[in-house]
Design a protein around this motif. Sequence first.
Motif, short mmCIF file in Angstrom:
data_model
loop_
_atom_site.label_atom_id
_atom_site.label_comp_id
_atom_site.label_asym_id
_atom_site.label_seq_id
_atom_site.Cartn_x
_atom_site.Cartn_y
_atom_site.Cartn_z
N VAL A 1 43.51 13.11 12.69
CA VAL A 1 42.85 13.18 11.35
C VAL A 1 42.54 11.72 10.97
N ALA A 2 41.25 11.67 10.44
CA ALA A 2 40.83 10.16 10.18
C ALA A 2 39.64 10.01 8.83
N ALA B 1 34.08 11.43 17.39
CA ALA B 1 34.88 11.73 16.09
C ALA B 1 33.86 12.87 15.45
N THR B 2 34.45 14.15 14.86
CA THR B 2 33.52 14.99 14.26
C THR B 2 33.93 15.21 12.85
N ALA C 1 35.00 4.99 17.03
CA ALA C 1 34.86 6.32 17.78
C ALA C 1 33.32 6.66 17.56
N GLN C 2 32.90 7.48 18.43
CA GLN C 2 31.42 7.88 18.45
C GLN C 2 31.24 9.05 17.37
N GLY D 1 35.80 16.69 4.76
CA GLY D 1 35.38 15.49 4.46
C GLY D 1 35.90 14.59 5.47
N THR D 2 37.24 14.99 5.78
CA THR D 2 37.91 13.81 6.75
C THR D 2 37.10 14.17 8.22
N TRP D 3 37.61 13.30 9.26
CA TRP D 3 37.19 13.49 10.52
C TRP D 3 38.30 13.85 11.29
N ARG D 4 37.76 14.30 12.65
CA ARG D 4 38.78 14.47 13.78
C ARG D 4 38.33 13.63 15.01
N LEU D 5 39.50 12.84 15.48
CA LEU D 5 39.27 12.20 16.52
C LEU D 5 39.76 12.60 17.99
N THR D 6 39.00 12.55 18.79
CA THR D 6 39.63 13.07 20.28
C THR D 6 39.11 11.70 21.18
#
Length: 528
Positions: A272-273, A195-196, A224-225, A201-206
């Motif tokens: 999006v997370a 997760a970045t 997620a890490q 302010g939201t996060w992106r998960l891959t």
Amino acid sequence: MTTHEVFNQAPPLVDYDVSADAALLAGVAREGAPWAVGDLHRLGKLAGTAEPQRWADEANRYEPRLITHDRYGHRVDEVEFHPSWHRLMGVAVGEGLAGAAWADDRAGAHVARAAGLYVWSQVEAGHSCPISMTYAVIPALRNNSDLSEMYEPLLAGREYDPGLRTPTTKRGLLAGMGMTEKQGGSDVRANTTRATRSADGTWRLTGHKWFTSAPMCDLFLVLAQTAAGLSCFLVPRVLPSGEKNVFRIQRLKDKLGNRSNASSEPEFEDTVAWLVGEEGRGVRTIIEMVAMTRLDCVTGSASGMRAALNQAMHHARHRSAFGRLLADQPAMRNVLADLAIESEAATVLAMRLAGAVDRGEHAFRRLAIAVGKFWVCKRQPAVVGEALECLGGNGYVEDSGLPRLYRDAPLNSIWEGSGNVQALDVLRTLHREPDSLEALLAEVSGVDRRIDEAVAGLRTMAMDEGQARRVTERMAVVLQASLLVRHSPAEVADAFCATRLAGDWGHTFGTLPAAVDTAAIIERAAPQ
Ligand SMILES: Cc1cc2nc3c(=O)[nH]c(=O)nc-3n(C[C@H](O)[C@H](O)[C@H](O)COP(=O)(O)OP(=O)(O)OC[C@H]3O[C@@H](n4cnc5c(N)ncnc54)[C@H](O)[C@@H]3O)c2cc1C
């Protein structure tokens, strides 16, 4: 011209009240929800009719279908269910078995909900997966007050509103969870999904998940890490803008049982997370959800056992062999009574655990749910297998409903912490939270000499990893014995203590000693 007359076949078990279960009703009243009994009977009568039983059959026979793309080639990642699945879900949500207990201020709200789940899951266990996750997500989601304010009212509502749309535009929401990955399930620290943080302010998960059940849910808690370590995120299927979030379902699992429910393998790419709880403390956050799904594993296993027992009792009361009803044959009576004792022990424990949630008995609950999750879920396949055999060859045939109960039986012991993991969690709790052991022992001690002797033995047991199951099993049986001695008729409690505590028992069901009053035990447990 007819070849033969059909006789000596049991009629279907219909038009009975599934909630007319003495151990359940007493537990509901004792644990603080006597006000729920009327609704429970209404639900129990519905559960006992032919129509929901047909829904259950159809929801499992016509399995969910993955639709990855629309006709033009756009990804949709939808799952199509048979209408009977939706009917089962509609009743469950409408009866408040999803998140409603969290919005109900009455004492006993969680007990009432657990009892409802116990009754309604006897019709069909598969759909209780998203129902349970929707119930369980709420305490974890409260770690982010903005998200909780937005979504909790919809998770705690009583409207079933299927379909992927912007969550806040729906009349009711469902939630799931994504922890397990290919390289590690129990060991979630091995998760590789990353997760970045984005500028907004939201996060992106891959990354990916190897098991994510009920992928048609609206919201998921996903691990997620981040740079700070494993963290917990909320992933909606549809974004507030109305656009679909990236949630690529690779395939649905081809499972032993639980076939009405879809379990998927999703992949995330810049999905999006929103962060839930502290960054790097994801396990601590999601464990609040897992604690509640573990409670439901206990309730669900007690429910599966009771459903199988009902069928076995019913069959034995209508089928004759060698000139007598099976229910009147001593060897069968021993089997039925033994199963009934196991079922009652599971039911009283499930109700006690739900009561502990209601009353916020943190120390007791922390240990007792783990103990119960290990033990009651382990008993389910054994009980259902024996109950199936009570129907003879008919029990092995799909029409009887027993094969479905049998296929579903091992699942509660696997998900939400498999047997060993659960037993090791018990040991960890004993070491880290000694007050939880004191709370459990305070409850069981001084009730009965046989139990006190077992507790003395428990205190001398080695508490290392190799003995984790042995210790957990012992604690579970002691706890069940204390509940039965205090709250169930003497014939049930005495038979349980003689066999499960004192060891005057064989290696199969149906090996109760001669002194046991099987008639009274069967009479109490027979479906009404
Ligand atoms: C039908 C189904 C639906 C599921 N749905 C979901 C879902 O919605 N979301 C989700 O996140 N997951 C889901 N799961 C995954 C499930 O939670 C995991 O499969 C389970 O937690 C076990 O993890 P694992 O499969 O990685 O097995 P492993 O962790 O590899 O364990 C394998 C075996 O080793 C044992 N073991 C593990 N660690 C130890 C140890 N330290 N000492 C001794 N023994 C050990 C375990 O008890 C188990 O018996 C689902 C699984 C199933 C079958």
